[in-house]
Design an enzyme around this catalytic site. Structure first.
Site, PDB file in Angstrom:
ATOM      1  CG  ASP A 158      -1.926  -1.159   1.195  1.00 24.68           C
ATOM      2  OD1 ASP A 158      -1.910  -1.942   0.227  1.00 24.68           O
ATOM      3  OD2 ASP A 158      -2.695  -1.307   2.168  1.00 24.68           O
ATOM      4  CE  LYS A 203      -3.421  -4.321   1.437  1.00 22.83           C
ATOM      5  NZ  LYS A 203      -4.160  -3.518   2.386  1.00 22.83           N
ATOM      6  CB  CYS A 249      -2.062  -2.605   5.527  1.00 25.94           C
ATOM      7  SG  CYS A 249      -3.685  -1.843   5.317  1.00 25.94           S
TER       8      CYS A 249
END
Ligand code: TIU
Length: 229
Positions: A26, A131, A164
Site C-alpha cells: 500500500d 485488496k 496493513c
C-alpha cells in the site's frame, strides 16, 4: 541451495533463493501524499515519507536478485460494493472512502490517489494485488500467486506498520509463510505503534515472524545475486 542467514530478531532469518518474495504494501498516494485518505483520517502523512528511500534501495536489490516482487493497493470498486458499511462509516473523517479528494475519489481503484507513488512504481511483470481490506490475503488471489511461484518466505514492507503490514503478516504467518518485516521499510503515522508493532512480531520467540533492517537484508540479496550468477 542453502538458505542465506539474514541477521534478524529474534534469530537469523533463512533467505531462500527462488522461494522468497518481496511484498510492498500500500505505498499509495492516498496514504503518503497530503490530501489523501491517510490525511483525511487526521494523520500527519510526512511520517510515512521516511520509508521511501530505504524501500527504494531494497526494491532495487530485490529486482537485481531476481526475486518475486508483489505490490498491494488498498481500495475499492467505484460503486463501493466491496466496501463494508462498517469501514465506510467508521470514525468521523473529514472525507470518506469514495469522496472526491485532491487526487480523485479517495481509495477508489483507477483513481490517481489510489495508485502507487512514482518512486516505487511497479515494473512491468510485477504483480499488483488490489485488496479491499487491511490484510493482503483477504478477498484477493495472493495465496494462489504465492503458491504458483513456489514462495515460502516473505520480506514484508510498506505502510502502515500496525495496520496493513501487521494484518498481512499475521495472515501470512497463519498460512505457513516465514515472514521477515523490514523495520525501516515499514512506517506508521504513530511512532509508538511502529515501535511496539515491530516488537509484537518478534516477541515470544518470533510469534509472527522476524524483524531486520534493510542494512541486513540488502547484503543478503546481493549474495543471492552473486550465488545465482
Ligand atoms: N490508517 C492506517 O494506518 N492504515 C490503513 O488504513 N491502511 C493501511 O495500513 N494500508
Amino acid at each position: 541451495m542453502n538458505p542465506i542467514p539474514v541477521a534478524a530478531e529474534p534469530a537469523p532469518f533463512p533467505l531462500v533463493a527462488g522461494k522468497t518474495a518481496l511484498i510492498v504494501i500500500d505505498m499509495q498516494r492516498d496514504f503518503l501524499l497530503p490530501g489523501g485518505f491517510g490525511e483525511s483520517l487526521g494523520n500527519d502523512v510526512e511520517r510515512l515519507r521516511t520509508v521511501v528511500p530505504p524501500l527504494s534501495a531494497l526494491l532495487g536489490a530485490a529486482r537485481a536478485a531476481g526475486i518475486t516482487v508483489i505490490h498491494t493497493r488498498e481500495g475499492h470498486r467505484p460503486d463501493l460494493s466491496d466496501c463494508p458499511p462498517a469501514k465506510l462509516q467508521r470514525g468521523a473523517p473529514s472525507k470518506r472512502i469514495g469522496d472526491p479528494g485532491t487526487y480523485g475519489r479517495i481509495l477508489i481503484r483507477g483513481e490517481y490517489g489510489h495508485d502507487i507513488i512514482d518512486e516505487l512504481a511497479p515494473l512491468e511483470g510485477e504483480v499488483v494485488i488490489d485488496k479491499p481490506g487491511k490484510g493482503a490475503f483477504y478477498g484477493t488471489d495472493l495465496s494462489d500467486v504465492l503458491t504458483g511461484a513456489g514462495i515460502t518466505q516473505l520480506l514484508i514492507t510498506g505502510v502502515t506498520t500496525e495496520v496493513c503490514v501487521h494484518t498481512t503478516t499475521r495472515e501470512a504467518n497463519d498460512r505457513g509463510y516465514e515472514c521477515l518485516v523490514v523495520s525501516d521499510c515499514v512506517g506508521s503515522y504513530f511512532p509508538e505503534f511502529h515501535r511496539v508493532g515491530l516488537q509484537m512480531v518478534t516477541a515470544q520467540g518470533g510469534i509472527f515472524g522476524w524483524v531486520a533492517d534493510s542494512a541486513a537484508v540488502i547484503p543478503a540479496l546481493h549474495q543471492l545475486t552473486t550465488t545465482a550468477a
